[in-house]
Design a protein around this motif. Sequence first.
Motif, short mmCIF file in Angstrom:
data_model
loop_
_atom_site.label_atom_id
_atom_site.label_comp_id
_atom_site.label_asym_id
_atom_site.label_seq_id
_atom_site.Cartn_x
_atom_site.Cartn_y
_atom_site.Cartn_z
N LEU A 263 0.83 -1.20 0.00
CA LEU A 263 0.00 0.00 0.00
C LEU A 263 0.86 1.25 0.00
O LEU A 263 1.85 1.32 0.72
CB LEU A 263 -0.90 0.03 1.24
N GLY A 264 0.46 2.22 -0.80
CA GLY A 264 1.02 3.56 -0.68
C GLY A 264 0.20 4.25 0.39
O GLY A 264 -1.02 4.31 0.29
N ILE A 265 0.86 4.75 1.44
CA ILE A 265 0.11 5.29 2.58
C ILE A 265 0.57 6.70 2.95
O ILE A 265 1.69 7.10 2.67
CB ILE A 265 0.24 4.39 3.83
N ASP A 266 -0.34 7.42 3.58
CA ASP A 266 -0.05 8.70 4.23
C ASP A 266 -0.42 8.53 5.70
O ASP A 266 -1.46 7.94 6.02
CB ASP A 266 -0.90 9.83 3.65
N VAL A 267 0.42 9.04 6.58
CA VAL A 267 0.14 9.00 8.02
C VAL A 267 -0.16 10.43 8.46
O VAL A 267 0.60 11.34 8.17
CB VAL A 267 1.34 8.42 8.80
N GLU A 268 -1.31 10.59 9.13
CA GLU A 268 -1.74 11.92 9.54
C GLU A 268 -2.25 11.88 10.97
O GLU A 268 -3.00 10.98 11.34
CB GLU A 268 -2.85 12.40 8.60
N SER A 269 -1.85 12.88 11.76
CA SER A 269 -2.34 13.01 13.14
C SER A 269 -3.09 14.32 13.28
O SER A 269 -2.74 15.32 12.65
CB SER A 269 -1.18 12.98 14.13
N ARG A 270 -4.11 14.32 14.14
CA ARG A 270 -4.85 15.55 14.42
C ARG A 270 -5.23 15.57 15.89
O ARG A 270 -5.39 14.54 16.53
CB ARG A 270 -6.07 15.68 13.53
N GLU A 271 -5.40 16.78 16.41
CA GLU A 271 -5.70 16.97 17.82
C GLU A 271 -7.19 17.23 17.99
O GLU A 271 -7.82 17.93 17.21
CB GLU A 271 -4.89 18.16 18.35
N TYR A 272 -7.77 16.62 19.03
CA TYR A 272 -9.18 16.85 19.37
C TYR A 272 -9.30 16.77 20.89
O TYR A 272 -8.98 15.75 21.50
CB TYR A 272 -10.07 15.79 18.70
N ARG B 80 -6.29 15.53 22.92
CA ARG B 80 -5.74 14.20 22.58
C ARG B 80 -5.38 14.19 21.11
O ARG B 80 -6.02 14.85 20.30
CB ARG B 80 -6.78 13.11 22.84
N TRP B 81 -4.39 13.38 20.76
CA TRP B 81 -3.96 13.25 19.37
C TRP B 81 -4.41 11.91 18.81
O TRP B 81 -4.29 10.88 19.48
CB TRP B 81 -2.45 13.39 19.28
N TYR B 82 -4.93 11.96 17.59
CA TYR B 82 -5.42 10.76 16.91
C TYR B 82 -4.66 10.62 15.59
O TYR B 82 -4.53 11.59 14.83
CB TYR B 82 -6.92 10.86 16.64
N THR B 83 -4.18 9.42 15.32
CA THR B 83 -3.40 9.15 14.12
C THR B 83 -4.15 8.20 13.21
O THR B 83 -4.74 7.22 13.68
CB THR B 83 -2.03 8.54 14.49
N GLU B 84 -4.13 8.50 11.91
CA GLU B 84 -4.79 7.65 10.93
C GLU B 84 -3.81 7.34 9.80
O GLU B 84 -3.06 8.21 9.37
CB GLU B 84 -6.02 8.35 10.37
N VAL B 85 -3.82 6.09 9.35
CA VAL B 85 -3.03 5.65 8.22
C VAL B 85 -3.99 5.49 7.05
O VAL B 85 -4.90 4.67 7.09
CB VAL B 85 -2.32 4.30 8.52
N LYS B 86 -3.80 6.33 6.00
CA LYS B 86 -4.70 6.31 4.84
C LYS B 86 -3.97 5.74 3.64
O LYS B 86 -2.85 6.15 3.33
CB LYS B 86 -5.15 7.73 4.50
N ALA B 87 -4.62 4.81 2.93
CA ALA B 87 -4.05 4.22 1.72
C ALA B 87 -4.54 4.99 0.50
O ALA B 87 -5.73 5.30 0.40
CB ALA B 87 -4.43 2.76 1.60
N TYR B 88 -3.63 5.32 -0.40
CA TYR B 88 -4.01 6.01 -1.64
C TYR B 88 -3.67 5.18 -2.88
O TYR B 88 -4.07 5.51 -3.99
CB TYR B 88 -3.35 7.38 -1.73
#
Length: 115
Positions: A63-72, A75-83
């Motif tokens: 998989l080609g992936i992007d890793v992105e974190s965001r604050e809410y 707390r910080w949440y991280t998501e691995v998205k496949a493109y």
Amino acid sequence: MELSGKIINQLQEVSGNSKSGNAWRKQEYIIETGGQYPKKVCVAIWGDKIDQFALKVGEQVTLGIDVESREYNGRWYTEVKAYKVDRTGASSGPASSMPEVDTFYSESEEDKLPF
């Protein structure tokens, strides 16, 4: 970035509407990497790519992936998205249905180019 492994689980598809009223869909898969110490990674696929990639449990993929974190709320949440998806297993989709070509040479006069 790239992530290679075997799809070991498919989670339920999640959908909804954004604040602006746009519909969205997300499908998550659990990928198990190889090696001496295999890791399990939850990878999300969004929107039309869910149908385009059509991943199945048991497939070997890269998989080609992007890793992105965001604050809410602190707390910080991280998501691995496949493109991008490359199937590395025995069933590699359309590429495996290509005919075998052993030569480009033809002895018939009709196939010769004029130049």
